[in-house]
Enzyme design. Structure first.
Site, PDB file in Angstrom:
ATOM      1  N   HIS A   1       0.993  -1.115   0.234  1.00 49.12           N
ATOM      2  CA  HIS A   1      -0.119   0.077  -0.002  1.00 49.12           C
ATOM      3  C   HIS A   1       0.986   1.147   0.048  1.00 49.12           C
ATOM      4  O   HIS A   1       2.193   1.044   0.694  1.00 49.12           O
ATOM      5  CB  HIS A   1      -0.858  -0.116   1.402  1.00 49.12           C
ATOM      6  CG  HIS A   1      -1.862   0.838   1.391  1.00 49.12           C
ATOM      7  ND1 HIS A   1      -1.644   2.107   1.699  1.00 49.12           N
ATOM      8  CD2 HIS A   1      -3.244   0.691   1.259  1.00 49.12           C
ATOM      9  CE1 HIS A   1      -2.928   2.872   1.850  1.00 49.12           C
ATOM     10  NE2 HIS A   1      -3.648   2.133   1.413  1.00 49.12           N
TER      11      HIS A   1
ATOM     12  N   ASP B   1       3.011  -4.999   8.090  1.00 52.22           N
ATOM     13  CA  ASP B   1       1.829  -4.196   7.946  1.00 52.22           C
ATOM     14  C   ASP B   1       0.590  -5.082   7.975  1.00 52.22           C
ATOM     15  O   ASP B   1       0.315  -5.828   6.840  1.00 52.22           O
ATOM     16  CB  ASP B   1       1.992  -3.398   6.638  1.00 52.22           C
ATOM     17  CG  ASP B   1       0.405  -2.621   6.250  1.00 52.22           C
ATOM     18  OD1 ASP B   1      -0.201  -2.769   6.907  1.00 52.22           O
ATOM     19  OD2 ASP B   1       0.333  -2.275   5.105  1.00 52.22           O
TER      20      ASP B   1
ATOM     21  N   GLN C   1      -4.647  -5.219   6.689  1.00 51.81           N
ATOM     22  CA  GLN C   1      -5.470  -6.216   6.420  1.00 51.81           C
ATOM     23  C   GLN C   1      -5.333  -7.669   6.983  1.00 51.81           C
ATOM     24  O   GLN C   1      -6.435  -8.503   6.372  1.00 51.81           O
ATOM     25  CB  GLN C   1      -5.325  -6.182   4.801  1.00 51.81           C
ATOM     26  CG  GLN C   1      -5.567  -5.075   4.238  1.00 51.81           C
ATOM     27  CD  GLN C   1      -7.076  -4.632   4.139  1.00 51.81           C
ATOM     28  OE1 GLN C   1      -7.787  -5.132   4.423  1.00 51.81           O
ATOM     29  NE2 GLN C   1      -7.241  -3.091   3.746  1.00 51.81           N
TER      30      GLN C   1
ATOM     31  N   LYS D   1     -10.520  -0.687  10.447  1.00 53.84           N
ATOM     32  CA  LYS D   1     -10.690  -1.844   9.561  1.00 53.84           C
ATOM     33  C   LYS D   1     -11.110  -2.969  10.293  1.00 53.84           C
ATOM     34  O   LYS D   1     -11.298  -4.037   9.704  1.00 53.84           O
ATOM     35  CB  LYS D   1      -9.429  -2.204   8.746  1.00 53.84           C
ATOM     36  CG  LYS D   1      -9.244  -1.044   7.623  1.00 53.84           C
ATOM     37  CD  LYS D   1      -7.968  -1.304   6.840  1.00 53.84           C
ATOM     38  CE  LYS D   1      -7.304  -0.250   6.227  1.00 53.84           C
ATOM     39  NZ  LYS D   1      -8.310   0.341   5.170  1.00 53.84           N
TER      40      LYS D   1
ATOM     41  N   CYS E   1      -4.610   2.295  -3.763  1.00 52.80           N
ATOM     42  CA  CYS E   1      -3.582   3.104  -3.046  1.00 52.80           C
ATOM     43  C   CYS E   1      -2.316   1.966  -3.396  1.00 52.80           C
ATOM     44  O   CYS E   1      -1.466   1.775  -2.492  1.00 52.80           O
ATOM     45  CB  CYS E   1      -3.534   3.052  -1.663  1.00 52.80           C
ATOM     46  SG  CYS E   1      -4.906   4.434  -1.478  1.00 52.80           S
TER      47      CYS E   1
HETATM   48  N1  PMP Z   1      -1.776  -0.688   4.902  1.00 52.81           N
HETATM   49  C1  PMP Z   1      -2.570  -1.498   4.091  1.00 52.81           C
HETATM   50  C2  PMP Z   1      -2.274  -2.829   3.480  1.00 52.81           C
HETATM   51  C3  PMP Z   1      -4.034  -1.072   3.982  1.00 52.81           C
HETATM   52  O1  PMP Z   1      -4.987  -1.583   3.301  1.00 52.81           O
HETATM   53  C4  PMP Z   1      -4.307   0.241   4.411  1.00 52.81           C
HETATM   54  C5  PMP Z   1      -5.610   0.940   4.144  1.00 52.81           C
HETATM   55  N2  PMP Z   1      -6.362   0.679   3.054  1.00 52.81           N
HETATM   56  C6  PMP Z   1      -3.381   0.900   5.178  1.00 52.81           C
HETATM   57  C7  PMP Z   1      -1.981   0.363   5.136  1.00 52.81           C
HETATM   58  C8  PMP Z   1      -3.307   2.376   5.664  1.00 52.81           C
HETATM   59  O2  PMP Z   1      -4.505   2.247   6.803  1.00 52.81           O
HETATM   60  P1  PMP Z   1      -5.020   3.790   7.285  1.00 52.81           P
HETATM   61  O3  PMP Z   1      -5.312   4.321   6.071  1.00 52.81           O
HETATM   62  O4  PMP Z   1      -5.888   3.127   7.988  1.00 52.81           O
HETATM   63  O5  PMP Z   1      -3.847   4.303   7.957  1.00 52.81           O
END
Ligand code: PMP
Length: 415
Positions: free
Chosen positions: A131, A208, A211, A234, A373
């Site tokens: 991401h 990270d 997910q 999430k 993203c």
């Molecule tokens: N890492 C991953 C794999 C994500 O899916 C996301 C959110 N889509 C993020 C980081 C960032 O999360 P946040 O926008 O809640 O900070």
């Protein structure tokens, strides 16, 4: 008569999934099909109740007041930290820092680790399926410190090329920061194996888990990662709150990222000294209400059982994947790694994902379309984006059938 043989496996417990769905006011009894859980999940009543309870009976700022109300709020906030520590099996709750989200957690480590440990020419290893939140903070740090970013390549099926690891890891590699479950493809990376491999080279690992945390049991000690990050929103919790776990040995010697109240030990104009873990990384008034509500949600999820949640989500996403594969020749699945959970990403051949998303929305189906993203990953596949259906435990097989009907109608309309 001999005793009957015990069954080899205990039968799965009967879980009242319909009753669980009824705990989510926004979707219970509604005909909206909410398949955008990877972006943010819906909230159970226990979260609203915990917020109301806190605001009605215990709200005050934390860590500062001598008065009883502030102490009550502080006790609840620190109890929330303990709940998170238990949830991820941290050795010590001081290893759990509340941030504003996974993005903020990664920025904290990128800055702080960068300041402490990165010299010009050092390398940070990422992967091709990260991401943007796990790319850009490292790039900013690399620009400041003269470091180099490298990435583990992604294979055609959307899994990582593990054979490249030995060539990518070496004495210059100062940190590996890697996604556990891909938000675009659903691929589950073999994190314990990769952490072990990195550690053999003396490389610390940030996972990270944005997910992964919503979908499977977490055990930071078993995985042996050095840092782990995730966002509350999430996993059925509030927005504006995230977690940064750090193993004490490495974490406690890192310099602060943000300055302000709460993170200091003593301030003068000549010199400031800082608190230890976890307060050193919590500058300013934290998201008190969010942390307390999140703890209530984590208890709720733990009562269902993360293992049961994982099993159900794997079943649901497998069902969706296999029906798309079997009955929709017009659909191209993007990401077919052997191990995946929750996320099903696809393209309708010859059509832009956005058109598919809009037509599904007209039929009360919420999916995500676009690059999610993950632009480098989309570039890897040579596509502008995908349609992404992401499932949670409160979704149902009946919703999957209605989704497939809506998709058929969409294909018909676009013909
Ligand atoms: N890492 C991953 C794999 C994500 O899916 C996301 C959110 N889509 C993020 C980081 C960032 O999360 P946040 O926008 O809640 O900070």
């Amino acid at each position: 008569m001999s005793a009957p043989l015990a069954p080899r496996f205990s039968p799965p417990p009967l879980i009242d999934w319909a009753g669980i769905r009824a705990d989510f006011p926004l979707i219970a009894g509604q005909d909206l099909i909410y398949f955008d859980n990877a972006a943010s999940s819906q909230k159970p009543k226990v979260m609203l109740q915990a917020m109301e309870e806190m605001l009605s009976h215990s709200y005050a700022n934390v860590h500062r007041g001598v008065h009883s109300l502030s102490q009550k709020a502080t006790d609840q906030y620190e109890a929330a930290r303990k709940t998170v520590a238990r949830f991820i099996n941290a050795a010590d709750e001081a290893e759990v820092v509340f941030t504003s989200g996974a993005t903020d957690s990664i920025n904290t480590i990128a800055f702080s680790f960068g300041e402490a440990h990165i010299q010009p020419g050092d390398e940070i290893l990422l992967s091709g399926m990260e991401h943007h939140a796990n790319i850009v903070p490292w790039q900013l740090m690399a620009q400041r410190k003269g470091a180099v970013i490298k990435a583990i390549p992604v294979l055609d099926n959307g899994s990582l090329n593990l054979e490249s690891l030995d060539a990518l890891m070496g004495p210059k590699t100062k940190l590996l920061s890697l996604v556990w479950v891909s938000n675009s493809l659903g691929t589950v990376n073999p994190i314990p194996y990769i952490v072990q491999k990195a550690h053999a080279y003396g490389i610390p690992v940030l996972v990270d888990a944005a997910q992964a945390a919503p979908h499977m049991p977490l055990d930071v000690q078993a995985i042996d990662c050095d840092f782990m990050v995730f966002s509350a929103h999430k996993m059925c919790g509030p927005t504006g709150l995230g977690v940064l776990y750090g193993k004490r040995a490495l974490f406690e010697n890192l310099p602060p990222y943000r300055g302000g109240g709460d993170m200091i030990d003593r301030v003068s104009f000549e010199k400031t000294t800082f608190q230890g873990l976890p307060f050193r990384f919590e500058a300013g008034t934290p998201h008190i209400l969010g942390a307390i509500a999140f703890a209530a949600v984590l208890d709720y999820l733990s009562n269902i059982g993360l293992g049961h949640i994982e099993e159900r989500e794997r079943q649901l996403s497998h069902s969706l994947r296999s029906q798309l594969k079997a009955d929709f020749p017009q659909i191209q699945l993007i990401g077919t790694a052997p191990d995946s959970v929750s996320v099903v990403s696809f393209l309708l051949k010859g059509h832009h994902p956005l058109d598919v998303g809009v037509l599904l929305d007209n039929q009360k189906v919420a999916v995500r379309t676009g690059h999610h993203c993950c632009q480098p990953l989309m570039d890897r596949f040579g596509i502008p984006g995908t349609v992404r259906a992401s499932l949670a435990f409160y979704n149902t097989e009946e919703e999957i059938q209605r989704f497939l009907l809506a998709l058929r109608k969409t294909i018909h309309l676009l013909r």
